[in-house]
Every structure is written in C-alpha cells, then in structure tokens.
Scaffold this active site. Structure first.
Site, PDB file in Angstrom:
ATOM      1  N   LEU A 180       0.817  -1.214   0.000  1.00 56.89           N
ATOM      2  CA  LEU A 180       0.000   0.000   0.000  1.00 56.89           C
ATOM      3  C   LEU A 180       0.849   1.261   0.000  1.00 56.89           C
ATOM      4  O   LEU A 180       0.388   2.329  -0.412  1.00 56.89           O
ATOM      5  CB  LEU A 180      -0.935   0.012   1.214  1.00 56.89           C
ATOM      6  CG  LEU A 180      -2.028  -1.059   1.246  1.00 56.89           C
ATOM      7  CD1 LEU A 180      -2.806  -0.961   2.555  1.00 56.89           C
ATOM      8  CD2 LEU A 180      -2.966  -0.919   0.062  1.00 56.89           C
TER       9      LEU A 180
ATOM     10  N   MET B 146      10.416   4.732   7.461  1.00 59.68           N
ATOM     11  CA  MET B 146      10.291   3.910   8.653  1.00 59.68           C
ATOM     12  C   MET B 146       9.957   2.454   8.348  1.00 59.68           C
ATOM     13  O   MET B 146      10.332   1.551   9.072  1.00 59.68           O
ATOM     14  CB  MET B 146       9.207   4.485   9.576  1.00 59.68           C
ATOM     15  CG  MET B 146       9.490   5.897  10.083  1.00 59.68           C
ATOM     16  SD  MET B 146      10.953   6.007  11.129  1.00 59.68           S
ATOM     17  CE  MET B 146      12.132   6.728   9.979  1.00 59.68           C
ATOM     18  N   GLY B 147       9.195   2.231   7.283  1.00 57.83           N
ATOM     19  CA  GLY B 147       8.778   0.869   6.994  1.00 57.83           C
ATOM     20  C   GLY B 147       7.854   0.794   5.804  1.00 57.83           C
ATOM     21  O   GLY B 147       7.757   1.738   5.003  1.00 57.83           O
TER      22      GLY B 147
ATOM     23  N   ALA C 228       5.202   2.879   1.120  1.00 57.41           N
ATOM     24  CA  ALA C 228       6.487   2.672   1.778  1.00 57.41           C
ATOM     25  C   ALA C 228       7.080   4.017   2.125  1.00 57.41           C
ATOM     26  O   ALA C 228       6.832   5.014   1.451  1.00 57.41           O
ATOM     27  CB  ALA C 228       7.443   1.892   0.880  1.00 57.41           C
ATOM     28  N   GLY C 229       7.847   4.053   3.199  1.00 54.54           N
ATOM     29  CA  GLY C 229       8.507   5.279   3.628  1.00 54.54           C
ATOM     30  C   GLY C 229       9.799   4.943   4.327  1.00 54.54           C
ATOM     31  O   GLY C 229      10.274   3.803   4.306  1.00 54.54           O
TER      32      GLY C 229
ATOM     33  N   VAL D 134       3.856  -0.481   4.406  1.00 52.87           N
ATOM     34  CA  VAL D 134       2.481  -0.807   4.755  1.00 52.87           C
ATOM     35  C   VAL D 134       1.943  -1.758   3.689  1.00 52.87           C
ATOM     36  O   VAL D 134       2.018  -1.475   2.489  1.00 52.87           O
ATOM     37  CB  VAL D 134       1.599   0.450   4.851  1.00 52.87           C
ATOM     38  CG1 VAL D 134       0.169   0.060   5.239  1.00 52.87           C
ATOM     39  CG2 VAL D 134       2.163   1.425   5.874  1.00 52.87           C
TER      40      VAL D 134
ATOM     41  N   ASP E  63      -0.009  15.409  13.101  1.00 57.18           N
ATOM     42  CA  ASP E  63       0.239  15.227  11.664  1.00 57.18           C
ATOM     43  C   ASP E  63      -1.080  15.108  10.906  1.00 57.18           C
ATOM     44  O   ASP E  63      -1.283  14.188  10.115  1.00 57.18           O
ATOM     45  CB  ASP E  63       1.106  13.989  11.422  1.00 57.18           C
ATOM     46  CG  ASP E  63       1.828  14.035  10.080  1.00 57.18           C
ATOM     47  OD1 ASP E  63       1.888  15.133   9.477  1.00 57.18           O
ATOM     48  OD2 ASP E  63       2.327  12.993   9.629  1.00 57.18           O
TER      49      ASP E  63
ATOM     50  N   LYS F 283       1.435  -2.512   9.009  1.00 57.68           N
ATOM     51  CA  LYS F 283       2.628  -1.670   8.952  1.00 57.68           C
ATOM     52  C   LYS F 283       3.779  -2.424   9.586  1.00 57.68           C
ATOM     53  O   LYS F 283       3.711  -2.827  10.753  1.00 57.68           O
ATOM     54  CB  LYS F 283       2.365  -0.358   9.704  1.00 57.68           C
ATOM     55  CG  LYS F 283       3.544   0.606   9.744  1.00 57.68           C
ATOM     56  CD  LYS F 283       3.116   1.877  10.477  1.00 57.68           C
ATOM     57  CE  LYS F 283       4.225   2.910  10.546  1.00 57.68           C
ATOM     58  NZ  LYS F 283       3.774   4.131  11.255  1.00 57.68           N
TER      59      LYS F 283
END
Length: 725
Positions: free
Chosen positions: A21, A26-27, A23-24, A29, A137, A43
């Site tokens: 779904l 940190m990890g 990605a960033g 999804v 956020d 996640k």
C-alpha cells in the site's frame, strides 16, 4: 496498490500479505488478509529501525496511542507486536483513497462535502484530544475517504502534550504545509490540541480549493510562510471563510476548540448528505472509492493455514508458483529468490514500449503492470523536425525506464500526430482524456496546438508536460512547461548586445508575420536596452512585405540609422532574405535572431550572408554537453545520427514524468496524483533542472542558450550567461 517485491515476506503472524500500500523511511504498509478472511493494513518496521531500542520504544508508544482512541472516524487498531523481530501493527483496511489522492484526481470537494469532512474530522480529533493526545500530523495523506465518511490514520507522532520525547526545542516534526506555526518554529512544548486545529484548517482549505493555504515549494519556504504570512484562502466558499481564518490564527489561544468546529459545521445548514446521488462525496470521488473497493474484493482469498508458522521474511513466492517435487517449500523459496537476483544482474530487461501484446516480468516471474504515457506531437506538419526529434527522445527515455530492474511497472508509449493542426490536436486531446489508461501526455510541439488542448487536459486532470512550447500565462494545474516562455528569449539577446557586442545603437525588426512572438521579443529587448548608452530603433516588417525590394529597403534603413546591431524576431525564410539584403547594403555589424530562424534552410538560403549570425534558443546541442554523453551514444546507436535539437529536452521531459510515476508509492498512480508529484519533485536532468516554484511561470532554470552560424553550420556557444561572460 503495488505487487509484492522479491524481498517482501508472504506473511506476518497470522496475516497473509497481498499487496503493497505504501512505503517510507520507517517501513512498509501492506494490504493483508487475516485468518478470518478480513482485510487489514499491516505496517512493518524496517530492520534498521527495529535494531534501535529507542525507536522500538517509540513504536511501542504508537501502538499504545492508537489503542487509546475510540471513534467511528478513526481507523481502529486490530493487532500489533512491537516486540517482534520486525515490529508491526495492523489496522482496519479502508479501501478508499486518501483525501490528497481524491483531490488530485477528482479536483476540490464541493462545499457540502468539505463541511461534512470537517465536522467528522473535528469529531475524530475530539476523541484524540479526549484521550489526552495531540495527533501532530493532520494532513490530507492521513485522511482516508469511505462511503460513509472520512477516517483518520497514522498516530506515529501523536503524543501527550507534556511528553518530552518530541518536544525538544528546535525540533520540527510533521508535514510542512500543514504544520502549525508553533510546530514550524520547533516550539515542541507549546504544541497542544490547538496545533491540530491549525492543521485541520489547512486541510479543509486544501479540500475546498486543491491548493495549500501557505503555498508549495520547499519545506523551508512552507515553514517560513506558515509563521509569517497570511493564508491564501482564495476559492474557499464564503460560509467557511470565517471559521478557517479563526482555525489558522497564528496564536494558539485564538483558535476555536474542535468541539466548536464540529458544532459550527454540523449546524451551518441542514444535513444534505443524501443529496446529489445519495452520498457525502461528489460522484467522481464515489466512483474512485468504488474502483478501490472493487480492486480489493477481487484479491484472491487465502487460507488461514497457508502462512501459519511460516518464518517472517522468507516466503517470496506468488500464489501461482509451486515448488518442484522433492524440494521443501522453504528451500525452493530461497533458491528462487537467488535466481531472480542473478537474472537481474546478468541482463537488463529491455522492452520496446510501443510493441503491442508483450508484458515483461521481473526476477522471480512477477508480471509487471503496464502504465501508459502518450506523446502528442507534430510528426508530419510544418514543425515535424522538432516533433520527430521529441518522439525519438521520448522513446529513448521509455527504453531507459523499462531497463531498470527496480521498476514497479512497464511504461507503454502511445504516439499521436496532430500534424500541427489545432483542430486535429483537440480531437487527440479528447481521445487521450477519455482513455483512462493514459496517465500523462508529453507535448504538443507547437504553441497553437498547446493553446487548443490545455483546457481539455485540465478537465480530465491529465498531466501534460510540454517540451518546445513557449506560451505565457498558462496557469492550468495540469500543465508543466519544461522550457521558458518565448519572451525570455530576449535575455540572451540583451546579454550578447551588452556584454559581447557592446552595442550602442540597435535596430529591432518586428516581423509581423510571427505575430505576438516577434512583438514581445522586440518590446522586451527594447525595454531592457533603454538607457542613455544604448539607443534602440524599432522597425516593422509587414506580413505582406516579402519581395527583394522590401528587404533591400529595410536593410538600407539599418545602414542609414548607423546601427552597430540588428535584432530580427522572424522565421528562417525571412531571416535569410534579410541576411542577403544586409550583406548587399554593406552592413557588417552584429546580427541576432531567435530559434525560429535557427533552421538548416536559413543556411541554405542565405549562403555566405548567414556567416556570423547569432541565435537565442531554449534548446541546447546535446553533443556539446558532458552530462548528455550517454544519451548521445544511445541516440546514435538507436537512430544512426547525432541527436537533433529538442531530442534531449524531450528525453528529460519523459524522465521527469517517469520520476513522478516512480516516486515511492506512485506505481500506477492516478493522473491527479502525478500532477501533484510533478510539482513536488526536484529533477536534475541532462539538459536542465526541473523544479516547480509557486513564484515561477514554469519549471525551468538556466535553459537559455546561444548558437552562431559559422562555416556553413550552427555552432553551439553554450548557456548564454557563460557565452557572454
């Protein structure tokens, strides 16, 4: 949704992973199916962060935070294991787009939708603040849209106001453009519920207008405007203006609490959720949700036992693959992954984009999705030389993108010829706008055809990236010009006159046959040269003046004016006639023109009279540019000639589009999403840097050049600032 990649696990605990779904840093999804068959968003934290005790503690706090908030408008936490080898959490899956995606693809929301959205998000924040937390956020990407209302997600940086983990002085955490002034200043201890109210005001302004109230550009620019500037609320419906201005007050104490916001929005007028089709969203957004829901329902059912006991991070085989007899499932999976790596390292998977009926695969047998980009160009009309050069440049870029082993899709190319006809261009634009497979358009070649189609592409939210168009004042959000406006061609002419030629008396010749282009060039040069040391005289060459006598008279007037420089803003045919006439009149001063005269036919017609003419252009000679060396080699190998003008610029334009499509999480991105990403990315190509700034009329910097006619050819002098230094 994107396919799983080779290194992705097949399962996490009791969840079978189906798609990516997003990605960033940190990890990642994933979309997953639980043992009971329900869908979930899982996640998973990257290994590099999982080894950091401090990060693991923060992730454990995120799990605890998400579990404390109960609201129908907050995506609920289903399960989590912050102590696993790869920490993870699972939330309910909402098959709708984010608010950011919906606005980019379908346009701003109508007033009634914004009002309902704001009321429900205020209610969600009531629950967040009631749990003693601040979200920190609140942004369009963290709001998912469902048929019954919005859902707030991502409590990764949510904290209690007194929590010191993220309140160090000077630390800025969150998303610029939707941060409060106290967040932008890094005043962590001042960040409370009122900070979320400010962010909510930014979000609702974006939903209503499609624009961020503090503009785009770099993060630093957005932070400065947030602290010092008033928000731009043009386009916000009048009934919402006062409320949003109050939400966006610089001082936290001047902002309304979320409970008041909810009451205002719920009580503004009777609930009309059932009007206009029976939902709270416009039909276009509802259709987008339906498409996402259909895609999710079409995913294969997976038995709960299939991943029970499977080691995380090992199972990379797709459902259609089976191990050979005699091999254990785990051993087959490991060997299969290694074979995929070897295959990717041994050969590039080249694929000709316009070859129909062929789909490529990635190491391990994964079938890649196909994304379509269209070239809209003049390939048979009066500007076919530029159009064909652009076609070849785009083809090389598509080949390059499809050769990347880390790509998430294959790029297919459609080519459409408007023959330089605005009528035909409009037909092509309507065809491409209706073809939902097409995600972006490169072209058209000419100003006239671009003027005829940009509104059509805007209606379809179809991004169009032009290469050789010099239109001014085109403010459509979907339109990206990768060359400066025509008027900017005056800058190289002025620089050459002042720095190189040191001209004192210049004759500006306005060629009426070129319309506004010529008039604007002469006007801009005249304005820039207006001083006691630089005298200018203007002459007009009527459109019907085309005989040898007409040009002879014009040349004699230049000599009579005792000019030491001439600027001609016409095309190649009339420039050649003027060159011959000037030579015949005995004129030997500086002669300048623009790219409209830079044509081999000028050299052929003018003969020796062409020698020494200097031309201002918005394209370069790629054979003289170090950064374009590999492009020139590839072009020669593919087409057997040196790359012509505008081929390298088209190559960059196509890679610019490709960069927007391949931004993390963007594979197969919707049209509107690509429009937004074209404004967000900073692309450094072989010809120029493409970067959008809100104060600019385009995306280009340092893309104006000079050529000189010498020895029967055009010689590239370089970037005009360097060539005239």
């Amino acid at each position: 949704m994107e396919p799983l990649r080779g290194a992705d696990p097949a399962g996490i605990a009791g969840y079978r992973l189906l798609r990516r779904l997003g990605a960033g840093g940190m990890g990642v999804v994933y979309l997953a199916r639980s043992g009971s068959g329900s869908l979930a968003a899982v996640k998973v934290i990257r290994a590099a962060h999982a080894d950091d005790p401090g990060f693991r503690a923060r992730f454990r706090r995120e799990v605890e935070t998400a579990g404390r908030v109960t609201s129908p408008w907050v995506v609920p936490l289903l399960d989590a294991d912050p102590d696993a080898e790869s920490p993870w959490l699972a939330t309910a899956f909402v098959p709708g787009p984010s608010l950011a995606e919906a606005v980019e693809e379908c346009g701003p929301l109508p007033y009634r939708s914004v009002r309902f959205l704001g009321a429900r998000l205020a209610e969600a924040l009531e629950a967040v603040h009631g749990a003693g937390l601040v979200h920190r956020d609140v942004k369009p990407g963290n709001v998912l849209l469902a048929v019954d209302g919005p859902r707030m997600i991502d409590f990764g940086i949510a904290r209690m106001p007194e929590d010191t983990a993220l309140t160090a002085s000077g630390m800025v955490v969150g998303s610029p453009g939707f941060l409060s002034p106290e967040q932008a200043r890094g005043r962590g201890r001042e960040i409370g519920p009122a900070s979320d109210v400010f962010s909510l005001g930014c979000l609702l302004a974006f939903a209503a207008t499609g624009e961020r109230p503090f503009g785009r550009g770099s993060a630093a620019e957005a932070l400065v405007r947030t602290v010092h500037d008033e928000p731009d609320l043009d386009g916000v419906p009048a009934p919402l203006l006062l409320l949003l201005r109050n939400c966006l007050a610089k001082e936290p104490g001047s902002r309304p609490p979320v409970a008041d916001i909810r009451r205002v929005l719920d009580g503004t007028e009777p609930d009309d959720r059932n009007s206009e089709g029976g939902g709270w969203l416009p039909e276009s957004s509802t259709r987008l949700i339906a498409r996402r829901s259909t895609a999710a329902l079409a995913l294969p059912a997976v038995e709960a036992t299939e991943v029970s006991g499977a080691p995380p991070g090992i199972d990379t085989v797709h459902d259609s693959e089976e191990p050979p007899k005699g091999a254990t499932r785990r051993r087959f999976l490991v060997l299969g992954s290694a074979a995929g790596v070897l295959a990717a390292g041994a050969t590039a998977a080249w694929w000709t984009a316009d070859r129909p009926g062929r789909a490529s695969t990635r190491g391990g047998g994964t079938r890649l999705p196909r994304t379509v980009v269209a070239l809209h160009a003049d390939l048979t009309g009066g500007h076919k030389a530029a159009g064909l050069a652009q076609e070849n440049g785009v083809r090389l870029a598509v080949d390059h993108l499809n050769s990347r082993t880390d790509r998430g899709f294959d790029l297919a190319l459609q080519v459409h010829d408007d023959a330089g006809s605005p009528t035909r261009a409009r037909r092509i634009a309507r065809q491409l706008a209706a073809d939902k497979r097409v995600r972006a358009v490169i072209g058209p070649t000419t100003d006239a055809c671009a003027e005829a189609v940009v509104a059509e592409y805007q209606k379809a939210l179809l991004p169009v990236v032009s290469v050789s168009v010099g239109l001014e004042g085109v403010t459509y959000r979907t339109y990206a010009a990768t060359r400066p406006p025509d008027r900017n061609l005056a800058a190289p002419l002025v620089a050459y006159l002042v720095r190189t030629a040191r001209a004192r008396r210049t004759v500006l010749i306005d060629d009426a046959a070129e319309g506004d282009f010529s008039w604007n060039i002469c006007a801009s040069v005249g304005d820039a040269m207006r001083s006691g040391r630089h005298a200018t005289t203007r002459r007009t060459l009527a459109a019907e003046d085309d005989t040898a006598d007409d040009f002879r008279a014009l040349a004699e007037s230049v000599v009579d004016a005792e000019a030491d420089a001439v600027v001609f803003a016409g095309g190649h045919a009339r420039a050649a006639k003027l060159a011959v006439a000037l030579r015949g009149a005995g004129y030997s001063g500086v002669r300048l023109a623009t790219e409209r005269a830079l044509d081999p036919r000028f050299l052929a017609s003018a003969g020796n009279a062409a020698e020494g003419w200097v031309f201002a252009t918005a394209f370069l000679d790629p054979t003289r540019v170090t950064a374009a060396k590999s492009f020139v080699t590839a072009y020669r190998e593919r087409f057997g000639t040196a790359p012509p003008w505008y081929s390298a610029e088209a190559y960059d334009a196509a890679l610019f589009v490709g960069r927007a499509m391949t931004t993390p999480g963007a594979s197969g991105a919707a049209r509107g999403t690509i429009v937004g990403r074209l404004r967000d990315i900073d692309y450094r190509g072989i010809t120029k840097r493409l970067r959008y700034t809100s104060s600019s009329t385009g995306y280009t910097v340092k893309a104006l050049y000079l050529f000189r006619a010498s020895g029967g050819r055009f010689r590239f002098l370089g970037q005009y600032e360097d060539a005239t230094a």
